[in-house]
Design an enzyme around this catalytic site. Structure first.
Site, PDB file in Angstrom:
ATOM      1  CE  LYS A  23      30.434 -64.088 -33.308  1.00 47.94           C
ATOM      2  NZ  LYS A  23      29.167 -64.364 -32.650  1.00 47.94           N
TER       3      LYS A  23
ATOM      4  CE  LYS B  76      32.466 -67.597 -32.824  1.00 52.21           C
ATOM      5  NZ  LYS B  76      31.129 -67.329 -32.463  1.00 52.21           N
TER       6      LYS B  76
HETATM    7  C1  PBG Z   1      26.249 -66.351 -32.092  1.00 59.00           C
HETATM    8  C2  PBG Z   1      27.426 -67.239 -32.332  1.00 59.00           C
HETATM    9  C3  PBG Z   1      28.002 -67.696 -33.533  1.00 59.00           C
HETATM   10  C4  PBG Z   1      29.003 -68.615 -33.167  1.00 59.00           C
HETATM   11  C5  PBG Z   1      29.035 -68.635 -31.773  1.00 59.00           C
HETATM   12  N1  PBG Z   1      28.073 -67.764 -31.280  1.00 59.00           N
HETATM   13  C6  PBG Z   1      27.623 -67.470 -34.945  1.00 59.00           C
HETATM   14  C7  PBG Z   1      27.719 -66.155 -35.579  1.00 59.00           C
HETATM   15  O1  PBG Z   1      28.126 -65.153 -34.999  1.00 59.00           O
HETATM   16  O2  PBG Z   1      27.314 -66.105 -36.729  1.00 59.00           O
HETATM   17  C8  PBG Z   1      29.862 -69.414 -34.082  1.00 59.00           C
HETATM   18  C9  PBG Z   1      30.399 -70.692 -33.509  1.00 59.00           C
HETATM   19  C10 PBG Z   1      30.938 -71.642 -34.514  1.00 59.00           C
HETATM   20  O3  PBG Z   1      30.988 -71.371 -35.730  1.00 59.00           O
HETATM   21  O4  PBG Z   1      31.340 -72.740 -34.096  1.00 59.00           O
HETATM   22  N2  PBG Z   1      26.309 -65.074 -32.549  1.00 59.00           N
END
Ligand code: PBG
Length: 323
Positions: free
Chosen positions: A194, A247
Site C-alpha cells: 500500500k 493499492k
Molecule cells: C485506511 C484506508 C484508506 C483506503 C483504504 N483503507 C485510506 C488511507 O490509507 O489513507 C483508501 C481507499 C480509497 O482511496 O479508495 N487506512
C-alpha cells in the site's frame, strides 16, 4: 511484399478475437467497498465520489440483497465523538462494523464479507496507528488494537479481515489473535503493498480519516519503490496472509505484475477513490466513454495479474458484463 507474420489475422473477427483472448473480466473478480455509519435511515452522498454513499446499518439489507458480486469490503465510519487516542471503539464486539457484518450475513449468508482493519477512522488524530507523545508510531499498542479490531470482526462473522494500516507485524499479530480465539478459518487479506498515495484523497473525505497533522509516509510505501513493495508483501505472506493486495491499482501495475511472479497467493488490487473520481470527472465533461474506459481499466488490472479487483464500480461493472 508482405511480412509472413500478420498479427492482425487473429484479430479479424469477433469470433477469432474471442478465441485468442488472453484476459477476461467477470463478476466473480469484483469486490464492492461499502461505507457504514452509525444511526438509522442515514444515507450520506460523498461529494468527491459521485454515486457513492455512506449508509447506516439498517439500510444495508436492500443494498446487498441483489448484489451479483461475490464479496463486499466494509469500512466503518464512526461519528467524531467516538474517536479517541487509543481507537477503543474499533475493538467493540458490538460496534459499527460487527453490526454491519451480522446484518449483511443475515440477508446474504452466501456473500463474502471482508472488513477493513485500520485505526485511522477511529483515532482522534486520523493516523493509522496509536502514537507516542512525540508523534511516533507506538507499535506494541497499535498491533494490539489492530488484532483486537480484527478479532471483533471475525467473531461477528467476517470471512476475511483486511489490515490496511501498513504496520510491520500486523498480519502475524492478527493471525495469532484469531488462532488463539479458535477462529482459524477467518482469512487475512493483507493490504501488503500500500503506497503513500495522493489518490486516496476522496476516500479521506468519505471516511473522515485525513490525518490531523503530518502524513502517512512514515508507514506507507514510497511511490518510487518497487523492490521495497515486493519485500513488504512477501513478509506479509510469511506472516500468514491468505491474500495480498496492491493499492492503488493503475499507477502501480508494474508492482502488481512483479508480485504476481513472486507469490502463489491470490492477489487483489484496489482501484482507489482517486482513480474512480478521475474517471467520473472525465466522463462528466464528455472527455471519455465512461463504460468503455471503466471496463478497460478493470481489464488492465486483471491483465497485470490481479485475481480480484476492489472497486467502487464493482456492482455496476458486474451488471454490464453479465448482461
Ligand atoms: C485506511 C484506508 C484508506 C483506503 C483504504 N483503507 C485510506 C488511507 O490509507 O489513507 C483508501 C481507499 C480509497 O482511496 O479508495 N487506512
Amino acid at each position: 511484399m508482405f511480412p509472413t507474420s500478420l498479427p492482425r489475422r487473429n484479430r479479424r473477427s469477433e469470433a477469432l478475437r474471442r478465441l485468442s483472448r488472453e484476459t477476461s473480466l467477470s463478476a466473480d473478480d469484483l469486490i464492492l467497498p461499502l461505507f457504514v455509519v452509525p444511526g438509522r435511515d442515514r444515507e450520506e452522498r460523498i461529494e468527491a465520489m459521485p454515486g457513492v454513499s455512506r449508509w447506516s446499518v439498517d439500510l444495508l439489507p436492500p443494498l446487498v440483497e441483489d448484489l451479483c458480486v461475490p464479496a463486499v469490503l466494509l469500512f466503518g465510519v464512526p461519528d467524531a465523538d467516538e474517536r479517541t487516542s487509543c481507537a477503543s471503539a474499533a475493538l467493540d464486539p458490538e460496534g459499527l462494523v460487527p453490526q454491519a457484518i451480522r446484518t449483511v450475513k443475515e440477508v446474504r449468508p452466501d456473500l463474502a464479507v471482508i472488513t477493513d482493519v485500520c485505526l485511522c477512522g477511529w483515532t482522534d488524530d486520523g493516523h493509522c496507528a496509536i502514537l507516542t507523545e512525540d508523534a511516533e508510531v507506538d507499535l506494541a499498542p497499535t498491533l494490539d488494537a489492530l488484532a483486537g479490531s480484527a478479532l471483533a470482526h471475525a467473531q461477528a462473522g467476517a470471512d476475511m479481515v483486511a489490515p490496511s494500516a501498513m504496520m510491520d507485524g500486523q498480519v502475524a499479530a492478527i493471525r495469532s489473535r484469531l488462532d488463539e480465539a479458535g477462529l482459524i478459518d477467518t482469512g487475512v487479506l493483507s493490504y501488503a503493498a500500500k503506497f503513500a498515495s495522493g489518490f486516496y484523497g476522496p476516500f479521506r473525505e468519505a471516511a473522515h480519516s485525513a490525518p490531523q497533522f503530518g502524513d502517512r509516509s512514515g508507514y506507507q510505501l514510497p511511490p518510487s519503490s518497487r523492490r521495497e513493495a515486493i519485500r513488504d508483501a512477501l513478509l506479509d505472506e510469511a506472516e500468514g496472509a491468505d491474500w495480498l493486495m496492491v493499492k492503488p491499482a493503475l499507477p502501480y501495475l508494474d508492482v502488481l505484475a512483479e508480485l504476481r511472479a513472486e507469490t502463489r497467493l491470490p492477489i487483489a488490487a484496489y482501484h482507489v477513490s482517486g482513480e474512480y473520481a478521475m474517471l467520473e470527472a472525465a466522463a462528466r465533461v464528455g472527455a471519455i466513454d465512461r463504460r468503455r474506459c471503466v471496463l478497460e481499466a478493470m481489464l488492465s488490472i486483471k491483465r497485470a495479474g490481479a485475481d480480484a479487483i476492489i472497486t467502487y464500480y464493482a456492482e455496476e461493472a458486474a451488471r454490464w458484463i453479465s448482461r
